[in-house]
Design an enzyme around this catalytic site. Structure first.
Site, mmCIF file in Angstrom:
data_model
loop_
_atom_site.group_PDB
_atom_site.id
_atom_site.type_symbol
_atom_site.label_atom_id
_atom_site.label_comp_id
_atom_site.label_asym_id
_atom_site.label_seq_id
_atom_site.Cartn_x
_atom_site.Cartn_y
_atom_site.Cartn_z
ATOM 1 N N TYR A 492 0.840 -1.202 0.000
ATOM 2 C CA TYR A 492 0.000 0.000 0.000
ATOM 3 C C TYR A 492 0.875 1.253 0.000
ATOM 4 O O TYR A 492 0.944 1.969 -0.963
ATOM 5 C CB TYR A 492 -0.962 -0.014 1.187
ATOM 6 C CG TYR A 492 -1.965 1.114 1.143
ATOM 7 C CD1 TYR A 492 -3.089 1.022 0.332
ATOM 8 C CD2 TYR A 492 -1.786 2.278 1.884
ATOM 9 C CE1 TYR A 492 -4.010 2.060 0.258
ATOM 10 C CE2 TYR A 492 -2.698 3.325 1.816
ATOM 11 C CZ TYR A 492 -3.804 3.216 1.007
ATOM 12 O OH TYR A 492 -4.711 4.241 0.926
ATOM 13 N N SER A 572 -6.489 0.952 -4.396
ATOM 14 C CA SER A 572 -6.596 2.376 -4.129
ATOM 15 C C SER A 572 -5.216 3.020 -4.299
ATOM 16 O O SER A 572 -4.656 2.990 -5.396
ATOM 17 C CB SER A 572 -7.179 2.597 -2.737
ATOM 18 O OG SER A 572 -7.600 3.926 -2.575
ATOM 19 N N ASP A 655 -17.821 3.477 -7.685
ATOM 20 C CA ASP A 655 -16.715 3.954 -6.856
ATOM 21 C C ASP A 655 -16.677 5.481 -6.934
ATOM 22 O O ASP A 655 -16.249 6.057 -7.925
ATOM 23 C CB ASP A 655 -15.383 3.361 -7.341
ATOM 24 C CG ASP A 655 -14.243 3.651 -6.378
ATOM 25 O OD1 ASP A 655 -14.416 4.510 -5.486
ATOM 26 O OD2 ASP A 655 -13.183 3.023 -6.508
ATOM 27 N N HIS A 690 -15.867 1.468 -3.770
ATOM 28 C CA HIS A 690 -14.431 1.406 -3.486
ATOM 29 C C HIS A 690 -14.050 0.169 -2.685
ATOM 30 O O HIS A 690 -12.887 -0.175 -2.593
ATOM 31 C CB HIS A 690 -13.992 2.671 -2.746
ATOM 32 C CG HIS A 690 -12.532 2.938 -2.795
ATOM 33 N ND1 HIS A 690 -11.853 3.122 -3.976
ATOM 34 C CD2 HIS A 690 -11.604 3.036 -1.810
ATOM 35 C CE1 HIS A 690 -10.571 3.341 -3.722
ATOM 36 N NE2 HIS A 690 -10.396 3.282 -2.425
#
Length: 719
Positions: A492, A572, A655, A690
């Protein structure tokens, strides 16, 4: 930065660096050219934006339009899904993954209980229900009864129960409805005794705390102005304001408590203090933990708000107060966090209660006459209990290397609950008494697998600049370690988010089928406090990509995986990560799975919540930031003429956090480029957003598709 550590255990270091014959054969099979895919024709426009002397081409600008509004975008989505579905139908491991994931998901799951009056509220899922059900008990040992079953709200299971909060006495329940994965909420109130909804309804709520007045007369919430018709899923979110809704009145009568029209980009979220004397409004402009604090005295008509903090320079998290003396968790003067108190009449005079530690302080809550502190030590959870003045009392013993959450409570009650999980151990809920120090199991799942069949270890590897980065490895015990294994590397690296050892049935299915799971704790996250975050954002963002690339190189060098056996995944900001490193090192990876990613770094701030992300990414309108963003933007840096790994992009039509146009444009550009013979596809879910609120069957279906795709191109034998 983390201290230098040896990889452990010693018996597992220094595996063979030279690929075995079997490993080479598997890699060759996985990388064999596939039959050429016929991608849908995607119209290329001639849009060019001159910025700071650079002509930035954006041929797929039209794909930014909302799929609900532009029929050409809807037709493109349908055509892409047809090609992707046809390809996924050919994957031999798809059904096997779906079956195993379904088995691993089929266990009883509980959420953290909340106590209000004599009642206990908690969520439960019997295993494969699309959405978890909210239950209430009369007393700790009472029989649970269904209070809200969101599975009855929509045939496709895509309407979810989002945030919920009982009133202080447990008489009413405030709850939010999330439809189709959107960030927008509809807030309603239920009478707990009868199970009936009150007529109260509040709309256009987003990014809001929900908190009751102590007397139960109403609640505080935050909302944006109603968007123009057709713009709800794309228009910028500005002018966030705090309101009070009194029960029995229409939303039009709600009282505006706090607004910042002179600063429309501020988010304003509110909570009622422990004693009920104040409403604390926490304001922020972006995603960074840099807050302003304003106190609104309650029950004192005409009393003026009290500004406590207005420099927006540090993190401030309310813990408790006694009259005018307030206690906060802050990183002011302590990058890894400390506990302080101050009198609201002199907010700049801080008294330190708990000093900064080598571990990162990530949470603090008052329970009875104690404060529970949550720490991360090398990305693993620790919990400690102190007195209200900060004096140490005891450490809370956790079950294993893993992630603990919860510890919420009230100043009037010593009882709290916390959840604990690890990579191979689903969440168990514990009840903890801060007076006695006793911990007992409140809810423990019955499992369809044995956690002892899996091993978890932590390694430390060097990034490009010599920084040591931690990484977790999860694999099945007895896995042949003499040759590399197909490996899924997840990352991430942003927004101060820490990747801790949590349970995922879908990822465990990958491990159960003989793959290795690697999770890298990249810079940009919060594992080591503010300095670790700062080292991976803005002008330092390339460090995140270097950390991830170094993780892949380490896995190959150590023989954990082999060339042609490594897949990468991220969602993301992690989707941006996967897109960026795929451009920078397409030779290193066999497959890439970017999910709901931020792919156009020059226009991210123009849609919905994108404007908040400037804290991590910078401003495309500022030249230095623009040049940095352009250097790694996935959409703008696709390299034609270079062989790319197999890529499966995933996104969803609803999203409204990272609008799907990011993924649409990136996919169109990748398909247009001469980027090798491996498939470059996009999977677009309908009635999903999302990630939050997605029903169980859709989670399983998407994960089975992704991991079957990764298995195909890494040589993992799933059957």
């Amino acid at each position: 930065m983390p201290a230098k550590r040896l990889s452990a255990p010693l018996a597992l270091v220094a595996l063979a660096l030279t690929p075995t014959a079997a490993q080479a054969a598997a890699a060759a099979a996985a990388s064999a050219p596939a039959a050429a895919l016929a991608y849908p024709d995607t119209a290329r426009g001639d849009t060019v934006d001159p910025q700071f002397g650079v002509d930035v081409a954006d041929p797929y600008r039209w794909l930014e339009d909302d799929v609900r509004v532009n029929p050409e975008v809807a037709a493109w989505v349908e055509a892409q899904n047809r090609v992707t579905d046809a390809y996924l139908d050919t994957l031999p491991g798809r059904d096997a993954f779906r079956a195993r994931m379904t088995e691993l998901y089929d266990y009883e799951r509980f959420g953290l209980p909340t106590k209000a009056g004599a009642r206990y509220f908690y969520t439960r899922n019997d295993g494969l229900q699309p959405q978890s059900v909210l239950y209430v008990r009369e007393g700790l040992k009472g029989e649970g009864r269904v209070l809200i079953d969101p599975n009855l709200w929509a045939r496709d299971g895509a309407t979810a129960l989002a945030e919920w909060e009982p009133s202080e006495d447990g008489k009413y329940l405030l709850y939010a409805v999330q439809d189709g994965g959107t960030d927008w909420r509809i807030v309603r109130v239920k009478d707990v005794a009868t199970g009936q909804d009150l007529p109260d309804e509040v709309r256009w709520v987003k990014f809001s705390a929900l908190d009751w007045a102590k007397d139960g007369s109403g609640f505080y919430y935050s909302r944006f102005p109603e968007p123009k018709e057709g713009e709800a899923f794309q228009s910028l979110n500005e002018n966030h304001a705090v309101y009070f809704h009194r029960l029995g009145t229409p939303q039009s009568a709600d009282v505006l408590i706090h607004a910042t029209p002179d600063k429309p980009k501020l988010n304003n979220s509110a909570l009622v203090t422990d004693d009920g004397d104040y409403l604390l409004v926490v304001s922020s402009e972006g995603t960074d933990e840099r807050y302003g604090l304003t106190l609104h005295p309650l029950g004192r008509p005409g009393a003026k708000p009290i500004v406590l903090v207005d420099d927006y320079a540090n993190n401030w998290e309310y813990v408790t107060n006694a009259g005018t003396r307030f206690t906060f968790l802050t990183n002011k003067g302590a990058p890894r966090g400390r506990l302080v108190s101050f009198d609201i009449r002199k907010p700049d005079k801080l008294t330190e209660l708990v000093a900064e530690n080598p571990a990162t302080l990530v949470g603090a809550s008052r329970v009875g006459d104690r404060i529970i502190l949550s720490y991360l030590g090398d990305a693993k959870s620790e919990a400690r209990m102190v007195a209200l003045n900060g004096e140490p009392i005891a450490n809370i013993n956790l079950a294993d290397i893993g992630a603990a959450s919860g510890f919420g409570g009230k100043s009037s009650d010593p009882e709290t609950f916390y959840a604990f999980s690890s990579f191979a151990r689903p969440t168990t809920i514990y009840r903890f008494d801060t007076e006695t120090g006793n911990s007992e199991i409140f809810a423990e799942p019955r499992l369809t697998f044995n956690p002892a069949d899996f091993s978890v270890e932590q390694r430390f590897y060097k990034s490009k600049d010599g920084t040591e980065v931690p990484m977790f490895l999860v694999m099945k015990k007895g896995l042949d370690r003499s040759k590399g294994s197909p490996t899924l590397l997840y990352g991430y690296g942003g927004f101060n988010v820490s990747l801790t050892p949590g349970f995922s049935p879908t990822r465990l299915a990958w491990v159960d089928k003989g793959g290795v799971l690697a999770i890298a704790n990249l810079r940009g996250g919060g594992e080591y406090g503010k300095a670790w975050h700062d080292a991976g954002r803005l002008a330092n963002k390339q460090n995140v990509f270097d950390d991830f690339i170094a993780a892949g190189e380490y896995l190959i060098a150590e023989g954990i995986t082999g060339k042609g056996q490594l897949a990468i995944e991220g969602g993301s900001n992690g989707g941006l990560l996967v897109g960026a490193v795929t451009n920078q090192r397409p030779d290193l990876f066999a497959a890439a799975l970017p999910a709901v990613g931020v792919m156009d770094m020059l226009r991210f701030d123009r849609f919905t919540a994108g404007r908040y992300w400037v804290d991590d990414y910078g401003y495309p309108s500022k030249e230095a930031d623009f040049r940095n963003l352009l250097s790694y933007s996935p959409y703008h840096n696709i390299r034609s003429g270079v062989a790319y790994p197999a890529v499966l992009v995933t996104t969803a039509d609803t999203d409204d956090r990272v609008v799907p146009g990011h993924s649409f444009k990136y996919t169109a550009a990748l398909q247009h480029a001469k980027a090798g013979s491996k498939p470059h596809l996009i999977r677009i879910e309908t009635r999903a957003g999302h990630g939050s609120g997605k029903p169980t069957d859709k989670i399983i279906a998407e994960a089975a598709d992704k991991y079957a795709f990764a298995a195909k191109w890494t040589g993992l034998d799933v059957e």
